[in-house]
Scaffold this active site. Structure first.
Site, PDB file in Angstrom:
ATOM      1  N   SER A 145       0.878  -1.171   0.000  1.00  0.00           N
ATOM      2  CA  SER A 145       0.000   0.000   0.000  1.00  0.00           C
ATOM      3  C   SER A 145       0.907   1.209   0.000  1.00  0.00           C
ATOM      4  O   SER A 145       2.074   1.121   0.403  1.00  0.00           O
ATOM      5  CB  SER A 145      -0.880   0.020   1.257  1.00  0.00           C
ATOM      6  OG  SER A 145      -1.494   1.287   1.441  1.00  0.00           O
ATOM      7  N   TYR A 158      -3.008  -0.021  10.327  1.00  0.00           N
ATOM      8  CA  TYR A 158      -2.868  -0.319   8.901  1.00  0.00           C
ATOM      9  C   TYR A 158      -1.450  -0.015   8.429  1.00  0.00           C
ATOM     10  O   TYR A 158      -0.826  -0.827   7.737  1.00  0.00           O
ATOM     11  CB  TYR A 158      -3.877   0.496   8.096  1.00  0.00           C
ATOM     12  CG  TYR A 158      -3.986   0.066   6.651  1.00  0.00           C
ATOM     13  CD1 TYR A 158      -4.658  -1.102   6.312  1.00  0.00           C
ATOM     14  CD2 TYR A 158      -3.428   0.821   5.632  1.00  0.00           C
ATOM     15  CE1 TYR A 158      -4.766  -1.508   4.991  1.00  0.00           C
ATOM     16  CE2 TYR A 158      -3.523   0.428   4.305  1.00  0.00           C
ATOM     17  CZ  TYR A 158      -4.193  -0.742   3.993  1.00  0.00           C
ATOM     18  OH  TYR A 158      -4.279  -1.142   2.690  1.00  0.00           O
TER      19      TYR A 158
END
Length: 282
Positions: A145, A158
């Site tokens: 990501s 995250y």
């Protein structure tokens, strides 16, 4: 540096985690069109059935598994190996999201996301590696990501998980550099998969506020899952070590390298509403 030969995805099997929806499903469809067989892993049985029915060709299999359960993952990989004699690629797409500031999050909530995003990537990779080594050439693609490049406020679990996946991927690439298995990371930004809308948020957050924050972040996503899948397939075929998906990913990559201590000064304003999980909804 010697250029690595491309991977011929036809005639062999690609294992895809998170294959029941989003980028995993679209990647499976593209690979099937190219003549590959796919083994889809996910905990969503209905989603797996629907995606498998949409695939071109035959020989595809589905495997219902919770990636946070190590024993179940190793058992599922044994089933995959029994059904597919040649496995030449793994694409780890599975993942989830978590909204909340550090004092809103419990340790249990943060550990859950690490289990899904990090350990769910590690365990399927470790389980499948012997089969990949047996192929004449193989490639592992991990989805990271942009939050494995730059860490925003409000997304600590995250970012922790994605930085860890990045570290795992890079170390594994170096560990396997003398083998027939290559390893690469894909860094998507703003892909319209619904991950943020369907992800979790800290139980301490008002659900209406969490929904507003999730919608604010989802509104910033511009890349279609099909376009991201095309980049994932290309990265796998070309056995690339590093692939950015989306204009925002390239910008964040450059910004984090040029200003490693100060990139947040430029990211804060556009993310303001998406990270605010405290302001009451008017």
């Amino acid at each position: 540096m010697t250029r690595m030969p491309h991977l011929d995805v036809s005639g062999g099997t690609t294992v895809i985690t998170g294959g029941a929806s989003g980028m995993g499903a679209e990647t499976a469809r593209l690979l099937a069109v190219k003549g590959a067989r796919v083994a889809l892993l996910d905990r969503n049985a209905d989603g797996l059935t629907a995606v498998a029915a949409s695939l071109a060709g035959d020989g595809h299999t589905t495997h219902i598994v919770d990636l946070t359960d190590d024993d179940a993952v190793f058992a599922a990989v044994r089933d995959v190996e029994a059904a597919h004699p040649v496995i030449h690629s793994l694409i780890a797409c599975a993942g989830s999201s978590m909204l909340g500031d550090i004092d809103q999050l419990t340790m249990e909530e943060m550990r859950w996301l690490m289990d899904v995003n990090l350990w769910g990537t590690v365990n399927v990779t470790k389980a499948l590696l012997p089969a990949l080594r047996r192929a004449p050439a193989a490639h592992i693609t991990h989805l990271v990501s942009i939050y494995g490049l730059a860490a925003p406020a409000g997304r600590i679990p995250y970012a922790m998980s994605k930085f860890a996946v990045r570290g795992f991927t890079e170390a594994l690439r170096h560990e396997l550099e003398r083998s027939s298995v290559s390893v690469g990371a894909v860094y998507p930004a703003g892909v319209k998969t619904g991950i943020i809308l369907h992800g979790r948020f800290a139980a301490a957050i008002d659900p209406a506020i969490a929904q507003r924050a999730a919608e604010a972040q989802a509104a910033m996503y511009h890349t279609e899952p099909q376009d991201a899948a095309a980049r994932i397939v290309d990265a796998t075929v070309r056995r690339k070590a590093r692939t950015m998906v989306g204009r925002e990913a390239r910008l964040v990559d450059v910004l984090a390298r040029l200003m490693p201590a100060h990139y947040w000064n430029f990211m804060r304003r556009p993310l303001r509403d998406a990270i605010d999980t405290r302001t009451p909804v008017s």
